[in-house]
Design a protein around this motif. Sequence first.
Motif, mmCIF file in Angstrom:
data_model
loop_
_atom_site.group_PDB
_atom_site.id
_atom_site.type_symbol
_atom_site.label_atom_id
_atom_site.label_comp_id
_atom_site.label_asym_id
_atom_site.label_seq_id
_atom_site.Cartn_x
_atom_site.Cartn_y
_atom_site.Cartn_z
ATOM 1 N N ASN A 117 0.826 -1.209 0.000
ATOM 2 C CA ASN A 117 0.000 0.000 0.000
ATOM 3 C C ASN A 117 0.858 1.256 0.000
ATOM 4 O O ASN A 117 1.781 1.385 0.803
ATOM 5 C CB ASN A 117 -0.931 0.013 1.209
ATOM 6 C CG ASN A 117 -1.826 -1.219 1.256
ATOM 7 O OD1 ASN A 117 -1.506 -2.185 1.925
ATOM 8 N ND2 ASN A 117 -2.915 -1.192 0.531
ATOM 9 N N ASN A 143 3.275 -0.324 -5.129
ATOM 10 C CA ASN A 143 2.939 1.077 -4.871
ATOM 11 C C ASN A 143 2.767 1.821 -6.189
ATOM 12 O O ASN A 143 3.683 1.854 -7.005
ATOM 13 C CB ASN A 143 4.035 1.778 -4.081
ATOM 14 C CG ASN A 143 4.249 1.240 -2.689
ATOM 15 O OD1 ASN A 143 5.301 1.419 -2.115
ATOM 16 N ND2 ASN A 143 3.250 0.577 -2.126
ATOM 17 N N TYR A 204 -3.708 6.249 -1.737
ATOM 18 C CA TYR A 204 -3.806 5.582 -3.026
ATOM 19 C C TYR A 204 -5.101 5.932 -3.745
ATOM 20 O O TYR A 204 -5.108 6.326 -4.916
ATOM 21 C CB TYR A 204 -3.686 4.072 -2.835
ATOM 22 C CG TYR A 204 -4.169 3.258 -4.008
ATOM 23 C CD1 TYR A 204 -3.419 3.167 -5.163
ATOM 24 C CD2 TYR A 204 -5.397 2.597 -3.956
ATOM 25 C CE1 TYR A 204 -3.875 2.429 -6.249
ATOM 26 C CE2 TYR A 204 -5.856 1.865 -5.028
ATOM 27 C CZ TYR A 204 -5.089 1.779 -6.178
ATOM 28 O OH TYR A 204 -5.555 1.062 -7.246
ATOM 29 N N ILE A 256 -9.144 0.763 -2.267
ATOM 30 C CA ILE A 256 -8.774 -0.636 -2.065
ATOM 31 C C ILE A 256 -9.974 -1.426 -1.562
ATOM 32 O O ILE A 256 -10.820 -0.921 -0.828
ATOM 33 C CB ILE A 256 -7.580 -0.788 -1.100
ATOM 34 C CG1 ILE A 256 -7.882 -0.195 0.278
ATOM 35 C CG2 ILE A 256 -6.340 -0.152 -1.703
ATOM 36 C CD1 ILE A 256 -6.769 -0.430 1.309
ATOM 37 N N GLY A 286 -6.348 -1.682 -6.808
ATOM 38 C CA GLY A 286 -6.678 -1.893 -5.409
ATOM 39 C C GLY A 286 -7.814 -2.875 -5.203
ATOM 40 O O GLY A 286 -8.096 -3.297 -4.077
#
Length: 421
Positions: A117, A143, A204, A256, A286
């Motif tokens: 992550n 990542n 993210y 995610i 994700g």
Amino acid sequence: MVKPIKAVAAVALAGLALAACGGGSSGAAGDGGGKKVVISTDLPLQGASKDASDSTNNAIKLYLEQIGNKAGDYTVELKTYDNSTAAKGAWDDATCAKNAQEHVANTAEVAVMGTFNSGCAKIEVPVLNQDPTGPMLMVSHANTNPGLTKTWDPGEPQKYYPSGTRNYARVVTTDDYQGAAAAIYAQSKLGVKSVYILNDNQTYGQGVGKSFETKAAALGIKVIANEPWDAKQANYTALFNKINAAKPDMVYLAGIYDNNGGQLVKDKVAVLGDNAGAVKLMGPDGFTGYPELNKLPQAQGMYLTFAGLTTDQLKAGGGAAAKLLADYKAKYGVDPASNYALYGVAAVQVILAAIEKSDGSRKSVTEQVLAGTGVSIPADKAAIGKEIKIDPATGDTTAIDISVEVIKDNKETFVAAQTVS
């Protein structure tokens, strides 16, 4: 966030770190001559990401066994770290911070493979960067947030490298490409004219949502909203009723799966209908690599993007990647649960190439990747079936691969490779 680094150095100097080397699980190191070094993985081993992380660790262990746990004259031992908690069922800020300090304190450890992550990496990288014997190298297989290596949000990427020297690299491309590719595919192949973006309010999700939004608007897609979903909600019926009133052609889930993504998908279908119907559903990487999601009846027909080459593509391409996948299935009885498993091996290949060229110190290992000409892995040996080359000035891979998948018959199926223009 990085203040405890001095305490870590003191622990290391006190010699306590060597005892830490025995903790966790590790692959057996060979008995050959030369110096022994430790490399580690730092992944969420609990919660929804467990299957993806376990398959990544298993692929790395298999690869190390196949090469005799050697990098040149160095014997390599693998140590695995968990950056998740059972209570959270996902990566955890405090655990990432703790792991970063343990990496520095373990004096035998020279590099980290991870994190999964981006938010966790943003916590760990500055700590590794201030290692008094380093900086200590981290190479990520997953990542995708741009800010770790390039200008993105305010202060990025400089704030992750307080020493002034970079120590982070990755073998996947970034969300400025992934989000854009998803928008291009949505318009050109799915005929999307309007979209409602939901993000999980994490590093993210906000990043890939921003990239999707920017490209969608440039293509003339109407972006109705880009707003966060609350991962703690019992259901999202009211949210999707609001979205239904806006009449989008697609809902894009920027985040995610760990953040209550299953409930989100269920409620999208309950309110807006089947994913093959009037309102399409799409998510970024994700949401890839989750068997639990793939088995949901409501997830069928959901489109996904992956910032790399999928397992299906690697099998079809033959060579080292296909062989490693065949060996994985022979050893473990199943295919890897995540497309990222072989990218974990690719990241380890970068680390091992750096170790082989180094003098065995953290500083030297980092310099092999992020100074001079850097390292590269030729296509005939690379775990992803093509040359792995890191730009030493940024730490980014030179390969920009975006794959589109669809969940069909309870599994992710490759649909297309999407270029970004």
